[in-house]
Motif scaffolding. Structure first.
Motif, PDB file in Angstrom:
ATOM      1  N   TYR A   1       0.808  -1.237   0.024  1.00 36.99           N
ATOM      2  CA  TYR A   1      -0.059   0.137   0.094  1.00 36.99           C
ATOM      3  C   TYR A   1       0.939   1.326  -0.173  1.00 36.99           C
ATOM      4  O   TYR A   1       2.077   1.356   0.491  1.00 36.99           O
ATOM      5  CB  TYR A   1      -0.670   0.157   1.323  1.00 36.99           C
ATOM      6  CG  TYR A   1      -1.662  -1.441   1.448  1.00 36.99           C
ATOM      7  CD1 TYR A   1      -1.052  -2.214   2.205  1.00 36.99           C
ATOM      8  CD2 TYR A   1      -2.970  -1.199   1.097  1.00 36.99           C
ATOM      9  CE1 TYR A   1      -1.885  -3.311   2.642  1.00 36.99           C
ATOM     10  CE2 TYR A   1      -3.709  -2.625   1.530  1.00 36.99           C
ATOM     11  CZ  TYR A   1      -3.011  -3.401   2.121  1.00 36.99           C
ATOM     12  OH  TYR A   1      -3.701  -4.746   2.430  1.00 36.99           O
TER      13      TYR A   1
ATOM     14  N   TYR B   1       0.130   5.019   1.297  1.00 30.30           N
ATOM     15  CA  TYR B   1      -0.635   6.171   2.129  1.00 30.30           C
ATOM     16  C   TYR B   1       0.043   7.596   2.015  1.00 30.30           C
ATOM     17  O   TYR B   1       1.257   7.308   2.307  1.00 30.30           O
ATOM     18  CB  TYR B   1      -0.741   5.739   3.385  1.00 30.30           C
ATOM     19  CG  TYR B   1      -1.589   4.482   3.921  1.00 30.30           C
ATOM     20  CD1 TYR B   1      -1.229   3.289   3.693  1.00 30.30           C
ATOM     21  CD2 TYR B   1      -3.022   4.586   4.089  1.00 30.30           C
ATOM     22  CE1 TYR B   1      -1.999   2.280   3.978  1.00 30.30           C
ATOM     23  CE2 TYR B   1      -3.839   3.488   4.485  1.00 30.30           C
ATOM     24  CZ  TYR B   1      -3.420   2.457   4.367  1.00 30.30           C
ATOM     25  OH  TYR B   1      -4.056   1.260   4.227  1.00 30.30           O
TER      26      TYR B   1
ATOM     27  N   GLN C   1      -0.101  11.179   4.669  1.00 31.93           N
ATOM     28  CA  GLN C   1      -0.415  11.727   5.805  1.00 31.93           C
ATOM     29  C   GLN C   1      -0.161  13.103   5.913  1.00 31.93           C
ATOM     30  O   GLN C   1       0.774  13.339   5.766  1.00 31.93           O
ATOM     31  CB  GLN C   1       0.429  10.959   7.069  1.00 31.93           C
ATOM     32  CG  GLN C   1      -0.003  11.459   8.373  1.00 31.93           C
ATOM     33  CD  GLN C   1       0.683  10.691   9.640  1.00 31.93           C
ATOM     34  OE1 GLN C   1       1.707  10.349   9.607  1.00 31.93           O
ATOM     35  NE2 GLN C   1      -0.064  10.602  10.670  1.00 31.93           N
TER      36      GLN C   1
ATOM     37  N   HIS D   1      -6.041  15.292   8.145  1.00 34.61           N
ATOM     38  CA  HIS D   1      -6.593  14.238   7.408  1.00 34.61           C
ATOM     39  C   HIS D   1      -6.315  12.849   7.786  1.00 34.61           C
ATOM     40  O   HIS D   1      -6.612  12.079   7.224  1.00 34.61           O
ATOM     41  CB  HIS D   1      -6.096  14.347   5.836  1.00 34.61           C
ATOM     42  CG  HIS D   1      -6.866  15.714   5.343  1.00 34.61           C
ATOM     43  ND1 HIS D   1      -7.986  15.711   4.810  1.00 34.61           N
ATOM     44  CD2 HIS D   1      -6.409  16.915   5.137  1.00 34.61           C
ATOM     45  CE1 HIS D   1      -8.591  17.031   4.226  1.00 34.61           C
ATOM     46  NE2 HIS D   1      -7.413  17.790   4.411  1.00 34.61           N
ATOM     47  N   GLY D   2      -5.447  12.645   8.727  1.00 36.56           N
ATOM     48  CA  GLY D   2      -4.873  11.500   9.162  1.00 36.56           C
ATOM     49  C   GLY D   2      -4.263  10.719   8.082  1.00 36.56           C
ATOM     50  O   GLY D   2      -3.491  11.341   7.053  1.00 36.56           O
ATOM     51  N   LEU D   3      -4.366   9.378   7.889  1.00 33.57           N
ATOM     52  CA  LEU D   3      -3.564   8.558   6.948  1.00 33.57           C
ATOM     53  C   LEU D   3      -4.541   8.163   5.700  1.00 33.57           C
ATOM     54  O   LEU D   3      -5.921   7.626   6.155  1.00 33.57           O
ATOM     55  CB  LEU D   3      -3.080   7.340   7.437  1.00 33.57           C
ATOM     56  CG  LEU D   3      -1.847   7.670   8.140  1.00 33.57           C
ATOM     57  CD1 LEU D   3      -1.819   6.538   9.560  1.00 33.57           C
ATOM     58  CD2 LEU D   3      -0.853   7.094   7.348  1.00 33.57           C
TER      59      LEU D   3
ATOM     60  N   TYR E   1      -3.128   0.720  -3.826  1.00 31.98           N
ATOM     61  CA  TYR E   1      -2.492  -0.486  -3.269  1.00 31.98           C
ATOM     62  C   TYR E   1      -2.473  -1.740  -4.401  1.00 31.98           C
ATOM     63  O   TYR E   1      -2.891  -1.734  -5.579  1.00 31.98           O
ATOM     64  CB  TYR E   1      -3.527  -0.967  -2.201  1.00 31.98           C
ATOM     65  CG  TYR E   1      -4.910  -1.307  -2.657  1.00 31.98           C
ATOM     66  CD1 TYR E   1      -5.977  -0.590  -2.926  1.00 31.98           C
ATOM     67  CD2 TYR E   1      -5.183  -2.862  -3.038  1.00 31.98           C
ATOM     68  CE1 TYR E   1      -7.085  -0.888  -3.408  1.00 31.98           C
ATOM     69  CE2 TYR E   1      -6.591  -3.195  -3.385  1.00 31.98           C
ATOM     70  CZ  TYR E   1      -7.478  -2.477  -3.491  1.00 31.98           C
ATOM     71  OH  TYR E   1      -8.819  -2.745  -3.877  1.00 31.98           O
TER      72      TYR E   1
ATOM     73  N   PHE F   1       3.823   7.052   3.291  1.00 31.42           N
ATOM     74  CA  PHE F   1       3.968   5.753   3.934  1.00 31.42           C
ATOM     75  C   PHE F   1       3.671   4.456   3.166  1.00 31.42           C
ATOM     76  O   PHE F   1       2.737   4.552   2.585  1.00 31.42           O
ATOM     77  CB  PHE F   1       3.396   5.597   5.360  1.00 31.42           C
ATOM     78  CG  PHE F   1       3.857   6.625   6.284  1.00 31.42           C
ATOM     79  CD1 PHE F   1       3.376   7.706   6.637  1.00 31.42           C
ATOM     80  CD2 PHE F   1       4.914   6.157   6.931  1.00 31.42           C
ATOM     81  CE1 PHE F   1       3.521   8.596   7.704  1.00 31.42           C
ATOM     82  CE2 PHE F   1       5.347   6.761   8.147  1.00 31.42           C
ATOM     83  CZ  PHE F   1       4.814   8.236   8.432  1.00 31.42           C
TER      84      PHE F   1
ATOM     85  N   ILE G   1      -1.138  -4.591   9.392  1.00 28.66           N
ATOM     86  CA  ILE G   1      -0.701  -3.844   8.467  1.00 28.66           C
ATOM     87  C   ILE G   1       0.874  -3.441   9.372  1.00 28.66           C
ATOM     88  O   ILE G   1       0.627  -3.148  10.508  1.00 28.66           O
ATOM     89  CB  ILE G   1      -1.687  -2.343   8.169  1.00 28.66           C
ATOM     90  CG1 ILE G   1      -2.554  -2.649   7.629  1.00 28.66           C
ATOM     91  CG2 ILE G   1      -0.678  -1.328   7.674  1.00 28.66           C
ATOM     92  CD1 ILE G   1      -2.466  -3.056   6.372  1.00 28.66           C
TER      93      ILE G   1
ATOM     94  N   PHE H   1       3.882  -0.640   8.740  1.00 28.25           N
ATOM     95  CA  PHE H   1       4.350   0.534   7.882  1.00 28.25           C
ATOM     96  C   PHE H   1       5.913   0.585   7.567  1.00 28.25           C
ATOM     97  O   PHE H   1       6.642   0.253   8.568  1.00 28.25           O
ATOM     98  CB  PHE H   1       3.983   2.014   8.392  1.00 28.25           C
ATOM     99  CG  PHE H   1       2.527   2.170   8.560  1.00 28.25           C
ATOM    100  CD1 PHE H   1       1.535   1.609   9.359  1.00 28.25           C
ATOM    101  CD2 PHE H   1       2.130   2.732   7.200  1.00 28.25           C
ATOM    102  CE1 PHE H   1       0.189   1.741   9.166  1.00 28.25           C
ATOM    103  CE2 PHE H   1       0.440   2.793   7.067  1.00 28.25           C
ATOM    104  CZ  PHE H   1      -0.265   2.389   8.044  1.00 28.25           C
TER     105      PHE H   1
ATOM    106  N   GLU I   1       9.023   3.517   7.379  1.00 25.34           N
ATOM    107  CA  GLU I   1       9.383   4.545   7.869  1.00 25.34           C
ATOM    108  C   GLU I   1       9.160   6.111   7.384  1.00 25.34           C
ATOM    109  O   GLU I   1       9.209   6.961   8.243  1.00 25.34           O
ATOM    110  CB  GLU I   1      11.144   4.503   8.240  1.00 25.34           C
ATOM    111  CG  GLU I   1      11.516   3.419   8.993  1.00 25.34           C
ATOM    112  CD  GLU I   1      12.894   3.417   9.423  1.00 25.34           C
ATOM    113  OE1 GLU I   1      13.348   2.850  10.367  1.00 25.34           O
ATOM    114  OE2 GLU I   1      13.758   4.129   8.691  1.00 25.34           O
TER     115      GLU I   1
END
Lengths: 109, 111
Positions: free
Chosen positions: B33, B35, B37, B41-43, B48, B90, B100, B102, B104
């Protein structure tokens, strides 16, 4: 889509205190995970917990799927617990995780 | 250590230039995936992949493309970077239980 709400948005503690973080979700889920993002940005998976209770050291989590919430407990908090705690849920397999906005935790020495 | 490496970790680029971020895994997991950030809005899921050459869009895919020619590598490309794509990116993988993990993160600034 599914809604995920985390509370409180911010929490400040003194070292040694206990805390409870909450995650509410708007629909049934088959997957729920808790993550910790440290002040350097690293995201660590804490728990995979779609239901039931799990413990890992000073951290434990409980998900009550029928009532659509999960709780993350932190006992005897340490400064290294500081950071943002995220809850993420998945409605069904393959529907992808939806993240909450997170709880910003600050633990002061 | 989930065996995920992202590169570059930090990049500053100019508006309109192409940018490629690389994610490399050593776990041989099927799902990968990307993402982003952002504050407030968060993640959010960009794209994907569920196998070599099998990819799909996430909720914020506009302006991004991906490729996966090998199980271990998942590339994210910004064809023409814009300031709105300044973000932390990420990469993540998931195991058979969909837990999940992640990488770094890659800090991208578009000026």
């Amino acid at each position: 889509g599914i809604q995920v709400e985390q509370s409180p948005p911010d929490l400040i503690l003194q070292e040694g205190a206990n805390s409870t973080l909450r995650c509410n979700f708007s629909d049934s889920v088959n997957n729920l995970q808790w993550f910790h993002q440290n002040p350097w940005g690293q995201l660590i998976n804490l728990f995979y917990i779609p239901s039931g209770t799990k413990q890992n050291g000073r951290l434990s989590a409980t998900t009550v799927a029928t009532e659509r919430y999960s709780l993350l407990y932190i006992s005897s908090s340490q400064t290294t617990d500081s950071g943002v705690y995220f809850c993420a849920v998945e409605r069904f397999r393959g529907s992808r995780l939806t993240f909450g906005e997170g709880t910003q935790l600050t633990v002061n020495p | 250590d989930a065996g995920i490496t992202q590169s570059p970790r930090h990049k500053v680029t100019e508006t309109g230039t192409p940018v490629t971020l690389r994610c490399h895994q050593t776990e041989n997991h099927r799902y990968m995936y990307w993402y982003r950030q952002d504050p407030g809005h968060g993640l959010r899921l960009i794209h994907y992949s569920y196998g070599v050459k099998d990819t799909d869009k996430g909720e914020v895919s506009d302006g991004y493309s991906v490729s996966r020619s090998k199980t271990e590598d998942f590339l994210l490309t910004l064809e023409s970077a814009t300031s709105s794509q300044t973000s932390v990116y990420f990469c993540a993988i998931s195991d058979s239980r969909n837990t999940i993990y992640f990488g770094e993160g890659s800090w991208l600034t578009v000026v």
